[in-house]
Structure formats: structure tokens, C-alpha cells
Design a protein around this motif. Sequence first.
Motif: not given
Length: 305
Positions: A268-292
Amino acid sequence: MFKDFLNKNLPIKSQAKYVEFGYGQVEPNHLSAQRNAQIYAQLPANKDIEILENGQFVKYDYAANGNGIGEVNFTGEGEWMLVYNEIKLYRDHSDGSKQWDCEFAMIKDDYQARVYSPYDWEHTEVEYGGRFWNGVDDKGKTYKLINQTVSADQGLKTVTIAGRVYDVDETGKFTYDGNEYTLDSNHQVANVPVKYYYDKLLTDVPDIYEANWTNDPYHKLGIYHEKFMESGTSMVPRVLKTMIGDLYTTNMINEETLAVGDKLSPSAATKGILSKTGDDSMIWQVVKVYTMPDGQKGVKVMRIK
């Protein structure tokens, strides 16, 4: 450069630090909702939400506001849902190219939705007080009595009462409903009890050719009202339920730098935006770094919790 143009001129900037220009994007690689139909777009966004970018997470809070009048917000109960709106861009650039996906975000000022539901379940059909479709009221009377002022018609030779015309003699007298009245100096009579007879608009005899025959006027005429959205709300986002194993590519992350293995979650603090300091209720892992697709930096993330 187009990047500089957007960064300088967009009146509302992206809320995510990882976005280089424009707004957050989602490139669906493997999202379960596209197969299991867990896609939701019935609840308006909370009135205080001014912008929702693709890749944000929100709560689909059906219990908000009482009695099923829900909303999308950042504080409700339940699981975070992924914002993934249809990209609607209609302008061409000066060089003839189309607008880029990064130019789209759901901005409250662009929307004016009003109707929450075609039927207002909290204010259902109410019988008209005084209007009776079968020719009689609940006391068996065939008319309603209303005291009103009767005035002479133009020429002062008649009066019109409840749509009927009555003669006035040379002394200003007329007879209505068996009673005699005399016009005053203003050619009027106050407090005349006028009878308004009820029309019998419905049949009591069943129609043998109509399977759902009824003499209920509300069924026949479809008298009902819409349920309007909460005051101040105007946009209805499309959100997706995600599952463990889902993958998508995005730049809607509230971090400056990312590396493979980083774990992200919304809050809620980040308005639902993923970050490393989220609430951990769900976790998304970075699996590839590249471009849009437009060349700015992006990452592929996989839900692991």
C-alpha cells in the motif's frame, strides 16, 4: 529524442522509478488469467486514485462502501491483482507513426463512467402512491379527491375541472358533482373537492398466448433505476488474478536498479508498485534483465509465492 519529449511534456509522470519515459508497461509472457478467465473489470477505482499504470497492483475490494458497492484500492482485503488495461491510443505522431504503448495510463481525468449497475438493488421498484393501474385504490375507491382552486375560463362562461367543461351562468354560478358554487370577484372558487378518477389500464383476464402473462405493471413496463457509482469515482480498471509460475515483462517497478534473483512485492505504501521492500504477501522474482519493446530497461518477473 522522443524520450526527452515525453519526460518534459507529460502532465502526470510515472509513479515507478524504473520507468525511463512514459508510463509503466506489461508484456504478458505467461499469465494464467488469459486462460482461466480470472479477469475482473466491474469495480470503479477509489475516488482518490488519479492514475493507474499497467503493472501496478491493486486490491479488488468488493466489501468497500457497504452492501456490495465495491471499489479498487490499495488497502482492501484479499490478494493483490495486476492492473493490465487495454491500451487505447488514437493519435498519430508528426512523422506518421502511431503513439507508443508507454504513452498510455488510465488517468482519472480521461474517464467519466457513472453507472455501477443497470439495476439499483438498494432502491427497488416502489408502488406509486395514489396511482392505481387497475381502476381502484387499496380502499376500493375509483378516484382520488383533491381540494383545489377553480378559475373561470377565458370569456368567463365556463370552468374546466379535471379535464371536463362546466357552464357558468350570468350570476357566476356553476354546478359540479351535484354541488353549486359561485365565482368570487376574482372569478375563482377555492377548495373545490375535485375527483380524479383512476384509469383501468390493465386486464384481469389472462392472455393465453403469453407464457409470462401478468397484470403487474412493473413487470410489464420495466420500471426500475440504475445504481450509480460512488461520488467522485469515474474509471473502472481491468485487473488480473495471478498464479504462482506466472511470468510477465515490465518496467513498473519502484527501484532504480535490478538484478536476476531480486525479490519484489507490492504494498500500500508504494501504491501497489513492485519493490524490494513490499509487504511480501506475494513475491515476484526477477528472472531476466533486458529491455522493453521501446528500448527502455525492463525485467521479466516470475511469481514464486
